[in-house]
Design a protein around this motif. Structure first.
Motif, PDB file in Angstrom:
ATOM      1  N   GLY A   1       1.454   1.827   3.663  1.00 35.65           N
ATOM      2  CA  GLY A   1       1.003   3.164   3.288  1.00 35.65           C
ATOM      3  C   GLY A   1       2.079   4.239   3.335  1.00 35.65           C
ATOM      4  O   GLY A   1       1.773   5.404   3.554  1.00 35.65           O
ATOM      5  N   GLY A   2       3.325   3.853   3.144  1.00 33.65           N
ATOM      6  CA  GLY A   2       4.397   4.854   3.155  1.00 33.65           C
ATOM      7  C   GLY A   2       4.591   5.479   1.783  1.00 33.65           C
ATOM      8  O   GLY A   2       3.846   5.197   0.847  1.00 33.65           O
ATOM      9  N   HIS A   3       5.615   6.336   1.706  1.00 35.24           N
ATOM     10  CA  HIS A   3       5.852   7.056   0.449  1.00 35.24           C
ATOM     11  C   HIS A   3       7.285   6.818  -0.027  1.00 35.24           C
ATOM     12  O   HIS A   3       8.224   6.991   0.740  1.00 35.24           O
ATOM     13  CB  HIS A   3       5.594   8.555   0.687  1.00 35.24           C
ATOM     14  CG  HIS A   3       5.751   9.375  -0.563  1.00 35.24           C
ATOM     15  ND1 HIS A   3       5.997  10.713  -0.553  1.00 35.24           N
ATOM     16  CD2 HIS A   3       5.692   9.021  -1.878  1.00 35.24           C
ATOM     17  CE1 HIS A   3       6.104  11.164  -1.797  1.00 35.24           C
ATOM     18  NE2 HIS A   3       5.911  10.142  -2.615  1.00 35.24           N
ATOM     19  N   ILE A   4       7.426   6.397  -1.278  1.00 38.39           N
ATOM     20  CA  ILE A   4       8.770   6.202  -1.854  1.00 38.39           C
ATOM     21  C   ILE A   4       8.938   7.224  -2.980  1.00 38.39           C
ATOM     22  O   ILE A   4       8.027   7.406  -3.797  1.00 38.39           O
ATOM     23  CB  ILE A   4       8.927   4.787  -2.453  1.00 38.39           C
ATOM     24  CG1 ILE A   4       8.621   3.717  -1.398  1.00 38.39           C
ATOM     25  CG2 ILE A   4      10.330   4.596  -3.008  1.00 38.39           C
ATOM     26  CD1 ILE A   4       8.549   2.312  -1.967  1.00 38.39           C
TER      27      ILE A   4
ATOM     28  N   ALA B   1      13.088  -0.170   0.262  1.00 36.33           N
ATOM     29  CA  ALA B   1      12.267   0.960   0.723  1.00 36.33           C
ATOM     30  C   ALA B   1      10.872   0.446   1.106  1.00 36.33           C
ATOM     31  O   ALA B   1      10.309   0.834   2.139  1.00 36.33           O
ATOM     32  CB  ALA B   1      12.180   2.015  -0.371  1.00 36.33           C
ATOM     33  N   ALA B   2      10.356  -0.457   0.270  1.00 34.29           N
ATOM     34  CA  ALA B   2       9.013  -0.992   0.551  1.00 34.29           C
ATOM     35  C   ALA B   2       9.020  -1.886   1.782  1.00 34.29           C
ATOM     36  O   ALA B   2       8.081  -1.883   2.585  1.00 34.29           O
ATOM     37  CB  ALA B   2       8.515  -1.763  -0.669  1.00 34.29           C
TER      38      ALA B   2
ATOM     39  N   ASP C   1      12.717   6.950   1.211  1.00 36.15           N
ATOM     40  CA  ASP C   1      11.454   6.446   1.759  1.00 36.15           C
ATOM     41  C   ASP C   1      11.149   7.124   3.085  1.00 36.15           C
ATOM     42  O   ASP C   1      11.969   7.895   3.606  1.00 36.15           O
ATOM     43  CB  ASP C   1      11.526   4.909   1.931  1.00 36.15           C
ATOM     44  CG  ASP C   1      12.606   4.489   2.896  1.00 36.15           C
ATOM     45  OD1 ASP C   1      12.597   4.958   4.058  1.00 36.15           O
ATOM     46  OD2 ASP C   1      13.490   3.688   2.504  1.00 36.15           O
ATOM     47  N   THR C   2       9.968   6.848   3.611  1.00 34.66           N
ATOM     48  CA  THR C   2       9.569   7.471   4.886  1.00 34.66           C
ATOM     49  C   THR C   2       9.477   6.385   5.960  1.00 34.66           C
ATOM     50  O   THR C   2       8.653   6.447   6.862  1.00 34.66           O
ATOM     51  CB  THR C   2       8.194   8.158   4.726  1.00 34.66           C
ATOM     52  OG1 THR C   2       7.292   7.189   4.169  1.00 34.66           O
ATOM     53  CG2 THR C   2       8.269   9.361   3.825  1.00 34.66           C
ATOM     54  N   GLY C   3      10.355   5.363   5.833  1.00 35.28           N
ATOM     55  CA  GLY C   3      10.265   4.180   6.681  1.00 35.28           C
ATOM     56  C   GLY C   3      11.027   4.251   7.990  1.00 35.28           C
ATOM     57  O   GLY C   3      11.235   5.347   8.554  1.00 35.28           O
ATOM     58  N   ILE C   4      11.473   3.072   8.434  1.00 37.18           N
ATOM     59  CA  ILE C   4      12.035   2.964   9.796  1.00 37.18           C
ATOM     60  C   ILE C   4      13.421   3.599   9.930  1.00 37.18           C
ATOM     61  O   ILE C   4      13.928   3.762  11.030  1.00 37.18           O
ATOM     62  CB  ILE C   4      12.136   1.483  10.245  1.00 37.18           C
ATOM     63  CG1 ILE C   4      13.089   0.716   9.330  1.00 37.18           C
ATOM     64  CG2 ILE C   4      10.776   0.826  10.284  1.00 37.18           C
ATOM     65  CD1 ILE C   4      13.452  -0.646   9.872  1.00 37.18           C
TER      66      ILE C   4
ATOM     67  N   GLY D   1       0.809  -1.218   0.000  1.00 37.46           N
ATOM     68  CA  GLY D   1       0.000   0.000   0.000  1.00 37.46           C
ATOM     69  C   GLY D   1       0.845   1.272   0.000  1.00 37.46           C
ATOM     70  O   GLY D   1       0.387   2.315   0.481  1.00 37.46           O
ATOM     71  N   HIS D   2       2.059   1.194  -0.527  1.00 32.20           N
ATOM     72  CA  HIS D   2       2.893   2.413  -0.572  1.00 32.20           C
ATOM     73  C   HIS D   2       2.594   3.226  -1.831  1.00 32.20           C
ATOM     74  O   HIS D   2       2.088   2.698  -2.817  1.00 32.20           O
ATOM     75  CB  HIS D   2       4.385   2.046  -0.607  1.00 32.20           C
ATOM     76  CG  HIS D   2       4.845   1.258   0.578  1.00 32.20           C
ATOM     77  ND1 HIS D   2       4.468   1.551   1.863  1.00 32.20           N
ATOM     78  CD2 HIS D   2       5.663   0.168   0.661  1.00 32.20           C
ATOM     79  CE1 HIS D   2       5.035   0.677   2.692  1.00 32.20           C
ATOM     80  NE2 HIS D   2       5.762  -0.186   1.979  1.00 32.20           N
ATOM     81  N   ARG D   3       2.978   4.499  -1.747  1.00 35.06           N
ATOM     82  CA  ARG D   3       2.838   5.370  -2.917  1.00 35.06           C
ATOM     83  C   ARG D   3       4.241   5.624  -3.466  1.00 35.06           C
ATOM     84  O   ARG D   3       5.162   5.916  -2.703  1.00 35.06           O
ATOM     85  CB  ARG D   3       2.212   6.691  -2.444  1.00 35.06           C
ATOM     86  CG  ARG D   3       1.875   7.672  -3.552  1.00 35.06           C
ATOM     87  CD  ARG D   3       0.853   8.685  -3.015  1.00 35.06           C
ATOM     88  NE  ARG D   3       1.372   9.347  -1.820  1.00 35.06           N
ATOM     89  CZ  ARG D   3       2.089  10.477  -1.845  1.00 35.06           C
ATOM     90  NH1 ARG D   3       2.384  11.058  -2.990  1.00 35.06           N
ATOM     91  NH2 ARG D   3       2.515  11.031  -0.727  1.00 35.06           N
ATOM     92  N   LEU D   4       4.394   5.482  -4.790  1.00 32.92           N
ATOM     93  CA  LEU D   4       5.712   5.699  -5.402  1.00 32.92           C
ATOM     94  C   LEU D   4       5.639   6.925  -6.310  1.00 32.92           C
ATOM     95  O   LEU D   4       4.767   7.028  -7.169  1.00 32.92           O
ATOM     96  CB  LEU D   4       6.115   4.473  -6.224  1.00 32.92           C
ATOM     97  CG  LEU D   4       7.342   4.630  -7.125  1.00 32.92           C
ATOM     98  CD1 LEU D   4       8.616   4.820  -6.298  1.00 32.92           C
ATOM     99  CD2 LEU D   4       7.523   3.424  -8.045  1.00 32.92           C
TER     100      LEU D   4
END
Ligand code: ADP
Length: 564
Positions: free
Chosen positions: A461-464, A454-455, A481-484, A422-425
């Motif tokens: 639901g994050g953003h790449i 990144a995913a 990415d907006t991950g960990i 559910g990520h946005r690229l």
């Protein structure tokens, strides 16, 4: 044989114009416990002064006769610490012109008015000798300081030498090159002409010559093997003790005959022992002197300790390298063996799909098996690639490729995971075509790996963001990415094989910790560079890849090139 009598440094030099005067003064002064040296000859004064006196007693007649220059010259030549007291007997007293003249000539002058009472003369001389004693003390102190400085200087030179020796031993990995470089450093300081480095044979039953310097080539076969107990080195190995041999050219000891034949005069041999294990021996020899000084032996012993540790270091490095090679071989075999059954499994699954075997429940199970199989294939392919790269067996098929096309195929590869999570690229590509000289499949693998990571390392639901720019002679591709995120201390090691950030910090993602190793190696094989950035945990991560652009078309060989 006539012995020169020791000179009393406190003797009083009595300079009197007549023998009678002199003899009289001598008997008076001797009675008062002073040592006297008589001199009536002005030409000899300089010589006596230079031999050392405590004080000088003279009468003004010497000045009048113009015979004082020799004495004045001798006093001028005194070392810096010395200022011999001169007592002048003058009828006119201290303010007289002879008194002033004497001070000008001799410096440290006390004028005594004649006639002088004996007690006054004696106490004036004693005061002068006391002052002189303090000068002697100063001289001794200065000498002591000078000596201390010279040892200090020697010590710091030795320390520097030890330091240089250690750096040679730590930076060289081939034992013979290591020993030769070490010998070149220390030989001039100890008048060394030879060194011999023996190591234990594989069987451990004798010594084998590893390297040496200082004997003719044709002699080498004679000492290529030494039995325990043979010659100095064999004996040192047998006894596990250092052996120092001196005056070898005069010696009949059978142990040193080999060294004697080579013209060696002094020999120092140490066994190289680590944790009770005998590695071999190291010895140094001189043809220029019959013995080493004790501090030289101490130094050579230290060098042998260093050499032992260096040997152990080289041995451990070799073992690690062997183990690493074996591990790489093992990984390659493992990957091949794991990969082989996958193709028949995949075929069987396809047959099941085609034959619609087993109905809906079976179809669901088949779907699961197929997805798991895809994941296994991906892991094993990465493993195969990494082991190919570490063994230098991966080849690139480079050709002129367009960056956007490579990125699109990477996105296609990574899309299933991105969408499933559910990520946005967001893609941002240059407005004009950018060409690279690259293996398009391998480069797509680089970017899809970065997109997959990144995913993987981001909550649903994050953003790449993938941005490609071409500011100068290189293409810059950033995957953010907006991950960990990645903790600062892991940033530098993240590209190392099997490196994974603390699992407890991550969602369980599966993986072997080889994806980024592969990415880095592939980027470097394209003459590019990759770096990772992150502001810390939960603040996202960014990977920046820089790749050189393909040369302009005019200068390009239209055929595709192959390189490894
Ligand atoms: P794997 O993903 O199989 O563990 P990689 O070599 O691809 O191996 O990555 C090594 C480690 O780097 C990962 O285990 C993870 O800890 C960290 N990492 C890689 N990419 C990211 C990312 N985008 N965000 C956070 N951590 C990452």
């Amino acid at each position: 044989m006539r012995h020169r009598q020791a000179i009393d440094p406190e003797r009083v030099l009595v300079v009197a114009p007549t023998f009678m005067d002199a003899a009289l003064s001598q008997s008076i002064l001797t009675e008062a416990g002073l040592t006297c040296q008589l001199c009536a000859d002005p030409d000899k004064l300089g010589q006596i002064v230079s031999e050392g006196v405590g004080a000088i007693l003279l009468t003004e007649e010497l000045l009048a006769a113009g015979q004082a220059y020799g004495l004045a010259e001798a006093l001028r030549r005194q070392p810096a610490w010395s200022d011999i007291p001169v007592l002048l007997l003058s009828a006119a007293g201290a303010d007289s012109s002879p008194g002033a003249y004497a001070m000008e000539l001799f410096g440290n002058v006390t004028v005594l008015e004649r006639p002088v009472r004996i007690t006054n003369l004696v106490s004036a001389l004693q005061a002068a000798l006391r002052a002189r004693r303090r000068q002697y003390e100063l001289r001794d102190r200065l000498a002591e300081l000078e000596r201390a400085e010279t040892s200090l200087r020697k010590q710091s030179e030795r320390l520097r030498l030890l330091w240089e020796a250690a750096s040679v031993l730590l930076t060289t990995e081939r034992p013979d090159a290591m020993m030769q470089a070490l010998f070149a450093k220390i030989a001039p300081h100890f008048q060394l002409d030879c060194y011999f480095n023996f190591i234990l044979t594989e069987a451990g039953d004798a010594l084998r010559l590893q390297s040496c310097i200082g004997i003719p080539e044709e002699e080498l076969p004679k000492i290529s093997r030494l039995e325990f107990g043979q010659a100095v080195c064999g004996t040192a190995a047998l006894r596990r003790q250092s052996i120092v041999a001196t005056h070898i050219q005069q010696s009949d000891d059978p142990m040193v005959q080999l060294a004697k034949n080579y013209g060696i005069r002094a020999y120092a041999c140490s066994p190289l022992i680590i944790e009770d294990r005998l590695l071999g021996t190291l010895s140094f020899a001189s043809r220029q002197k019959d013995r080493f000084k004790s501090e030289e032996l101490e130094f050579l012993q230290t060098i042998c300790h260093y050499a032992t540790v260096a040997y152990e270091r080289v041995r451990l490095i070799d073992r690690l390298r062997d183990a690493d090679n074996r591990k790489n071989e093992f990984l390659a075999t493992l990957a091949h063996e794991l990969r082989n059954p996958l193709a028949p499994i995949r075929n069987a699954l396809q047959i099941m799909q085609l034959t619609n075997y087993g109905g809906a429940a079976a179809e669901q199970a088949r779907g699961i098996m197929e997805r798991q199989l895809r994941q296994m294939v991906r892991l094993i392919d990465d493993l195969l690639d990494v082991s190919r790269i570490s063994r230098g067996k991966l080849e690139l098929r480079k050709e002129r490729v367009e960056l956007a096309a490579v990125i699109h195929s990477a996105v296609d590869m990574a899309n299933p995971l991105i969408e499933a999570s559910g990520h946005r690229l967001t893609l941002s590509l240059p407005g004009h075509p950018v060409y690279l000289n690259a293996d398009s499949l391998r480069l797509a693998q680089v970017f899809s790996n970065l997109l997959n990571n990144a995913a993987k390392y981001m909550d649903q639901g994050g953003h790449i963001e993938l941005t490609a720019t071409c500011p100068g002679k290189e293409a810059i591709v950033k995957v953010r990415d907006t991950g960990i995120g990645i903790p600062a201390e892991a940033l530098s090691s993240i590209f190392e094989m099997f490196m994974q950030v603390d699992r407890s910090l991550e969602k369980s993602q599966g993986g072997l910790g080889i994806g980024l190793t592969l990415v880095k190696k592939l980027v470097e094989m394209h003459n590019g560079h990759i770096e990772a950035r992150s502001e810390g945990l939960n603040r996202g991560a960014e990977f920046i890849v820089r790749l050189p652009l393909a040369p302009a078309l005019g200068s390009l060989d239209p055929r595709s090139s192959r390189s490894s």
